[in-house]
Design a protein around this motif. Structure first.
Motif, short mmCIF file in Angstrom:
data_model
loop_
_atom_site.label_atom_id
_atom_site.label_comp_id
_atom_site.label_asym_id
_atom_site.label_seq_id
_atom_site.Cartn_x
_atom_site.Cartn_y
_atom_site.Cartn_z
N MET A 206 0.84 -1.19 0.00
CA MET A 206 0.00 0.00 0.00
C MET A 206 0.88 1.24 0.00
O MET A 206 1.84 1.34 0.77
N THR A 207 0.58 2.21 -0.85
CA THR A 207 1.37 3.44 -0.91
C THR A 207 0.50 4.69 -0.82
O THR A 207 0.99 5.80 -0.97
N GLY A 208 -0.81 4.52 -0.59
CA GLY A 208 -1.70 5.67 -0.44
C GLY A 208 -1.83 6.09 1.01
O GLY A 208 -1.20 5.52 1.92
N ARG A 209 -2.64 7.09 1.26
CA ARG A 209 -2.85 7.57 2.62
C ARG A 209 -3.59 6.51 3.45
O ARG A 209 -4.36 5.72 2.92
N ALA A 210 -3.34 6.51 4.76
CA ALA A 210 -3.98 5.55 5.66
C ALA A 210 -5.47 5.85 5.75
O ALA A 210 -5.89 7.01 5.81
N GLU A 211 -6.25 4.78 5.76
CA GLU A 211 -7.70 4.92 5.87
C GLU A 211 -8.21 4.08 7.03
O GLU A 211 -7.49 3.27 7.60
N GLY A 212 -9.48 4.27 7.36
CA GLY A 212 -10.10 3.44 8.38
C GLY A 212 -10.09 4.09 9.75
O GLY A 212 -9.74 5.26 9.91
N PRO A 213 -10.47 3.33 10.78
CA PRO A 213 -10.61 3.87 12.14
C PRO A 213 -9.26 4.09 12.79
O PRO A 213 -8.21 3.86 12.18
N GLY A 214 -9.31 4.52 14.04
CA GLY A 214 -8.09 4.68 14.81
C GLY A 214 -7.76 6.13 15.05
O GLY A 214 -8.44 7.04 14.57
N PRO A 215 -6.71 6.37 15.83
CA PRO A 215 -6.30 7.75 16.14
C PRO A 215 -6.03 8.54 14.87
O PRO A 215 -5.57 8.02 13.87
N ARG A 216 -6.31 9.83 14.95
CA ARG A 216 -6.14 10.69 13.78
C ARG A 216 -4.69 11.08 13.59
O ARG A 216 -3.86 10.98 14.50
N ALA A 217 -4.37 11.54 12.40
CA ALA A 217 -3.04 12.07 12.11
C ALA A 217 -2.89 13.45 12.74
O ALA A 217 -3.85 14.23 12.78
N TRP A 218 -1.69 13.76 13.22
CA TRP A 218 -1.43 15.08 13.79
C TRP A 218 0.05 15.40 13.71
O TRP A 218 0.90 14.52 13.58
N ARG B 226 0.26 7.82 11.83
CA ARG B 226 -0.56 8.10 10.64
C ARG B 226 -0.04 9.32 9.89
O ARG B 226 -0.02 9.33 8.66
N ALA B 227 0.41 10.34 10.62
CA ALA B 227 0.96 11.52 9.96
C ALA B 227 2.24 11.18 9.22
O ALA B 227 2.47 11.65 8.09
N VAL B 228 3.09 10.34 9.81
CA VAL B 228 4.32 9.91 9.15
C VAL B 228 3.99 9.10 7.91
O VAL B 228 4.57 9.29 6.83
N LEU C 153 -4.55 1.79 11.10
CA LEU C 153 -3.12 1.68 10.81
C LEU C 153 -2.38 1.18 12.05
O LEU C 153 -2.58 1.67 13.15
N HIS C 154 -1.49 0.21 11.84
CA HIS C 154 -0.71 -0.39 12.92
C HIS C 154 0.77 -0.18 12.61
O HIS C 154 1.23 -0.50 11.51
N VAL C 155 1.51 0.36 13.56
CA VAL C 155 2.94 0.57 13.38
C VAL C 155 3.71 -0.25 14.39
O VAL C 155 3.29 -0.41 15.54
N GLN C 156 4.83 -0.81 13.95
CA GLN C 156 5.78 -1.48 14.84
C GLN C 156 7.17 -1.11 14.34
O GLN C 156 7.54 -1.43 13.22
N TYR C 157 7.92 -0.41 15.18
CA TYR C 157 9.21 0.10 14.71
C TYR C 157 10.18 0.30 15.86
O TYR C 157 9.84 0.91 16.87
N ASN C 158 11.37 -0.23 15.68
CA ASN C 158 12.51 0.07 16.54
C ASN C 158 13.75 -0.22 15.70
O ASN C 158 14.05 -1.36 15.39
N ARG C 159 14.43 0.83 15.28
CA ARG C 159 15.54 0.68 14.33
C ARG C 159 16.62 -0.25 14.88
O ARG C 159 17.16 -1.09 14.15
N TYR C 160 16.92 -0.12 16.16
CA TYR C 160 17.94 -0.97 16.75
C TYR C 160 17.59 -2.45 16.62
O TYR C 160 18.40 -3.27 16.19
N TRP C 161 16.35 -2.81 16.99
CA TRP C 161 15.97 -4.22 16.98
C TRP C 161 15.80 -4.75 15.55
O TRP C 161 16.03 -5.93 15.30
#
Length: 292
Positions: A1-13, A160-162, A203-211
């Motif tokens: 997916m390369t478009g904007r995030a859609e669906g429920p969840g916290p808003r972008a800010w 979501r904003a990122v 949208l679900h994010v999981q990120y830790n550059r070190y790990w």
């Protein structure tokens, strides 16, 4: 997916689109509402987590007379009003009392840890927490028991904003971030997951550059073409001052955030010399309520 995030969840800010009233929830035992005041605070926090910016800061919890373990228990009890609190496994990386020694910005040797008693000058870049369960915890709570002498501001970023900024500016990088990455290695802790996913809750994010880098290295797998560059691009957006909300924590502040929608970090900090005066946060993880 390369478009904007859609669906429920916290808003972008971004910091420019947020007002303090969007995330700050004052706590007072003398608040209007009497015994129902706590229920009102919990309701405001829950709404902010699910339908607002994905974070809330409860300001003014009374900690006088409580030891550090009792503060940690207070943090767990509040989180239990919002979700299913997760037990923390043994080991320093899962300590529920976070200090410069138990939660350094990078893994340190024993000698380096001994020098952490005066703080941690390194910035901890925005990331999400992982747990020893199969999924990342939904809720992260951080109760400020003692702030640092200087520094130690929380760094908060809307996933979501990122995501949407990458969709507009670098869709190729975003495409790579929807592919699988290794997150750490070891007994009962092999994790393979995309950075971004679309799930039932949004949208679900999981990120830790070190790990991620450690996981790929220990798996003996080089990054496929384009993946390293995509992580570099993501890092640039996550550390852009226009993306990051900086929040200094006071004693009695309880920061609660949707760990799958808001990334967190902190600035470097210095501590007083006394062991009972050093920066200390109580941490709690919780899953979504079963009905949600």
């Amino acid at each position: 997916m390369t478009g904007r995030a859609e669906g429920p969840g916290p808003r972008a800010w971004t910091p420019d689109t947020l007002d303090e009233q969007d995330w700050l929830v004052p706590w007072s035992r003398s608040s209007p509402g009497g015994p129902h005041a706590a229920d009102d605070v919990v309701a405001r926090v829950a709404h902010g987590l699910r339908h607002g910016p994905g974070l809330a800061l409860v300001r003014g919890l009374e900690l006088d007379g409580l030891g550090d373990p009792e503060c940690a228990e207070l943090c767990r009890r509040f989180a239990a009003r919002l979700g299913t609190v997760l037990p923390l496994p043994a080991g320093p990386s899962a300590d529920d009392l976070l200090t410069a020694e138990t939660a350094p910005a990078v893994e340190l040797s024993a000698a380096d840890l001994a020098r952490q008693r005066e703080g941690d000058a390194r910035t901890l870049d925005p990331h999400t927490d992982r747990s020893h369960g199969p999924e990342s915890p939904w809720l992260l709570g951080l109760l400020c028991i003692r702030p640092a002498r200087a520094g130690g501001e929380s760094l908060l970023v809307s996933a979501r904003a990122v995501h949407d900024r990458l969709a507009e500016q670098d869709p190729s990088a975003l495409h790579h971030l929807y592919q699988d990455f290794h997150f750490g290695r070891g007994p009962d802790f092999d994790r393979v997951s995309p950075v971004f996913q679309q799930r039932r809750h949004g949208l679900h994010v999981q990120y830790n550059r070190y790990w991620i880098e450690r996981g790929q290295r220990e798996a003996g797998l080089p990054f496929p073409p384009g993946r390293q560059a995509a992580l570099d691009t993501l890092h640039g957006v996550l550390t852009d001052p226009g993306t990051v909300l900086r929040v200094p924590l006071r004693r009695g502040d309880l920061l609660l955030l949707d760990n799958t929608a808001v990334l967190h970090g902190r600035t470097g900090f210095s501590d007083p010399a006394g062991p009972g005066e050093r920066r200390c946060l109580a941490r709690v993880w919780a899953d979504r309520p079963a009905a949600r």
